[in-house]
Design an enzyme around this catalytic site. Structure first.
Site, PDB file in Angstrom:
ATOM      1  CB  ILE A  41      -0.949   0.006   1.222  1.00 60.69           C
ATOM      2  CG1 ILE A  41      -1.988  -1.111   1.110  1.00 60.69           C
ATOM      3  CG2 ILE A  41      -1.636   1.363   1.373  1.00 60.69           C
ATOM      4  CD1 ILE A  41      -2.955  -0.935  -0.047  1.00 60.69           C
ATOM      5  CD  GLU A 205     -11.615  11.901  15.238  1.00 57.27           C
ATOM      6  OE1 GLU A 205     -11.757  11.109  16.181  1.00 57.27           O
ATOM      7  OE2 GLU A 205     -11.168  11.562  14.115  1.00 57.27           O
ATOM      8  N   GLY A 272      -9.470   4.180   9.920  1.00 59.63           N
ATOM      9  CA  GLY A 272      -8.479   3.220  10.385  1.00 59.63           C
ATOM     10  C   GLY A 272      -8.355   2.018   9.479  1.00 59.63           C
ATOM     11  CG  HIS A 446      22.155  31.525  12.286  1.00 59.53           C
ATOM     12  ND1 HIS A 446      20.862  31.718  12.739  1.00 59.53           N
ATOM     13  CD2 HIS A 446      22.523  32.688  11.665  1.00 59.53           C
ATOM     14  CE1 HIS A 446      20.472  32.942  12.419  1.00 59.53           C
ATOM     15  NE2 HIS A 446      21.470  33.548  11.771  1.00 59.53           N
TER      16      HIS A 446
END
Length: 467
Positions: A41, A205, A272, A446
Site C-alpha cells: 500500500i 471526528e 483506520g 544558522h
C-alpha cells in the site's frame, strides 16, 4: 517438486520487501510472494503517491496565496487535476519498479501470486483464478500481508461515492464537495489536498480534536489553520450512517444527542485499518489472531506456530511503514542468529504531511502528566526563527517535554514547515538518552529551522536567546 528456501516472505510491502532484502544481505536463500507490484500500500497507494499529491497542493497553495510576498506575479493561475493524479501514479510506478530491481539485485526469487500457507513450512502460490501454480517450502516464513481500510456496515464503501484512500488518490474528476470521516493522518492529508484545490471539505471526528493522538496544542493549532482554509470541522461527533441517494451521499451525524444530515458528492471513509488475515491459511494453521491481527512475540516476531513469523501492519498498531521496515529487519536478524536490540516502540516518530506539517515522538504533555512526571516544557515559535521568516514559513512551533528530575526528553511535538524532517533529530536524541542540556549545548547551524529545537530546549530552562 517444491523449491526450498531458508526464508519465504509473504507480502512485498515496506515490511516484506525490506525483510527479503536484509535476508539476501545475510546470505539466506530467500523468496518473496505478492500478487501485486512490490511496495505494498505504501509505495502503490499510500505513503509515496500521496506525498506527490500533497506537494502539488503545497505548490498551488503557495502560488495562490504567497507569490506576491516573494515578488512574483502572474495571471490566470490554473491546475490540471488529471495531470496531478497522473504524476502521482507515474511516481508510484517508477518507485515500485526500483524495488523490483533491488529484489533482483539481491538475488531474491520473486513470485507473483497469492500465497497460502498449507503448513508451517509450505506455501501454495495461487494464480488469478485461485488455482495452485507453484508450491514453495521454507525453514522460516514471515507473514507481512499488511492491512486494509476498515469498513463499517453503517458506512458501506462502494468505491465510487463512498470511497477509501485508494480511490481518493485516483479520482477521474475532482469532487465539488467531500465529507471525510475520521481525522487521523490519512483523513487530514486528503482534507488539505482537496481543500487547497477548491473542494468544499467537511471533516467528522468522534474524538475531541482532529489528529487526536497528537499533543492538544498541536491539534488546536491545526484546527485554527484548517478553519481559516474554509474546512468545516465536526469534532465530538459520531456518524450513524452514510447512504447514497440521488447521486449524492447523505451522512447522518450525532453530536451531543442532536442528529443532523450532511450531503456531499463523495464521502471518504478514513476510520483506520484492519489486518489482512483472510485467505492466507493462518487460522487453519492455528496461528493466534486477536482483533483481526496476528499475535507475536515483539522481541522475535514469532507467532505461536513454529517457524512462522509476522511483521508490519498485520500485527497491529502502530500502522506505519517505517515500523514495518524496522520489524522486518529485526525479524530477519533474529532468524539469522543475530541478537538485535529490540525496537523501542516508545520512540517511533509519527508524521502528518499536510501544511503546516505535524510530527511527534514520545509522550504528549497530557500523557507525561498522567504518568506522574514533574515537567519542564519548552516552546519556540517559528515566528521567532530567522530562517522561517526568510522562507515565509512562520506558522507553528516546536514543543519539547522534559522530566524535571532527570532532564530526560520525554516527548517532542512540532507543527510547521519541514516538521517531518526535523523530528529525526529528536528521535536520535531520545535513543541516546539526551538531556535538555545536551540539546542546548549542541551547536546548530544558522540560519536553519533546526535551531528552533535548540531554542525550545533552552526555553524549558529559561535560557532561550530569541524569545
Amino acid at each position: 517438486m517444491a523449491k526450498e528456501y531458508d526464508l519465504v516472505v509473504l507480502g512485498g510491502g515496506p515490511g516484506g520487501y525490506v525483510a527479503a532484502i536484509r535476508a539476501g544481505q545475510l546470505k539466506l536463500k530467500t523468496a518473496v510472494i505478492d500478487k501485486d507490484n512490490l511496495g505494498g500500500i505504501c509505495l502503490n497507494w499510500g505513503c509515496i503517491p500521496t506525498k506527490s499529491l500533497l506537494k502539488n497542493a503545497e505548490m498551488y497553495d503557495n502560488l495562490q496565496h504567497h507569490a506576491s510576498d516573494f515578488g512574483i506575479s502572474f495571471t490566470d493561475l490554473k491546475f490540471d487535476f488529471g495531470k496531478i493524479i497522473r504524476r502521482s501514479r507515474d511516481i508510484s510506478d517508477r518507485i515500485t519498479k526500483n524495488v523490483e530491481m533491488l529484489i533482483k539485485k539481491n538475488k531474491i526469487d520473486r513470485y507473483r501470486g497469492f500465497g497460502k500457507l498449507t503448513s508451517n513450512n509450505t506455501i501454495d502460490i495461487l494464480d488469478a483464478k485461485g488455482k495452485v501454480s507453484e508450491t514453495v517450502k521454507a525453514k522460516h516464513i514471515i507473514v507481512a500481508t499488511g492491512a486494509s481500510p476498515r469498513i463499517l456496515p453503517t458506512i458501506p464503501v462502494d468505491h465510487k461515492q463512498i470511497i477509501t484512500s485508494t480511490e481518493a488518490m485516483s479520482l477521474s474528476e475532482q469532487p465539488k464537495e467531500m465529507i471525510i470521516i475520521g481525522a487521523g493522518a490519512i483523513g487530514i492529508e486528503f482534507a488539505y489536498f482537496y481543500s487547497v484545490l477548491g473542494t468544499k471539505v467537511t471533516i467528522i471526528e468522534m474524538l475531541d480534536h482532529i489528529l487526536p493522538i497528537e499533543d492538544h496544542e498541536v491539534s488546536e493549532t491545526l484546527e485554527k489553520n484548517f478553519k481559516k482554509r474554509g474546512i468545516t470541522l465536526y469534532t465530538k461527533t459520531s456518524v450513524e450512517r452514510a447512504e447514497v441517494k440521488e447521486g449524492k451521499v447523505e451522512v447522518t451525524i450525532s453530536r451531543e444527542g442532536e442528529k443532523s444530515v450532511l450531503s456531499a458528492d463523495k464521502v471518504l471513509s478514513a476510520i483506520g485499518v484492519t489486518g489482512n488475515i483472510k485467505g492466507f491459511g493462518l487460522e487453519e494453521l492455528g496461528v493466534d489472531i486477536f482483533k483481526n491481527h496476528i499475535k507475536v512475540d515483539k522481541n522475535t516476531y514469532k507467532t505461536n506456530v513454529d517457524g512462522v513469523y509476522a511483521i508490519g501492519d498485520v500485527i497491529g498498531p502502530p500502522w506505519l511503514a517505517h515500523v514495518a521496515s524496522a520489524e522486518g529487519t529485526h525479524c530477519v536478524e533474529v532468524i539469522a542468529g543475530h541478537h538485535p536490540t529490540p525496537i523501542d516502540y516508545n520512540n517511533i516518530p509519527g508524521c502528518t504531511y499536510c501544511q503546516p506539517q505535524v510530527a511527534s515522538i514520545g509522550m504528549t504533555e497530557k500523557q507525561a502528566r498522567e504518568a506522574g512526571y514533574e515537567l519542564r516544557i519548552g516552546k519556540f515559535p517559528f515566528m521567532a526563527s530567522g530562517k522561517a521568516f526568510a522562507i515565509g514559513e512562520r506558522e507553528g512551533f516546536v514543543k519539547l517535554i522534559f522530566d524535571a528530575k532527570y532532564n530526560e526528553l520525554l516527548g517532542a511535538h512540532i507543527i510547521g514547515a519541514e516538521a517531518t524532517e526535523l523530528i529525526a533529530e529528536l528521535g536520535l536524541a531520545r535513543s541516546l538518552e539526551a538531556t535538555g542540556e545536551t540539546i542546548i549545548k549542541t551547536v546548530h547551524a544558522h540560519p536553519t529551522l533546526s535551531e528552533s529545537i535548540m531554542e525550545a530546549a533552552a526555553n524549558a530552562y529559561g535560557e532561550s536567546i530569541h524569545i
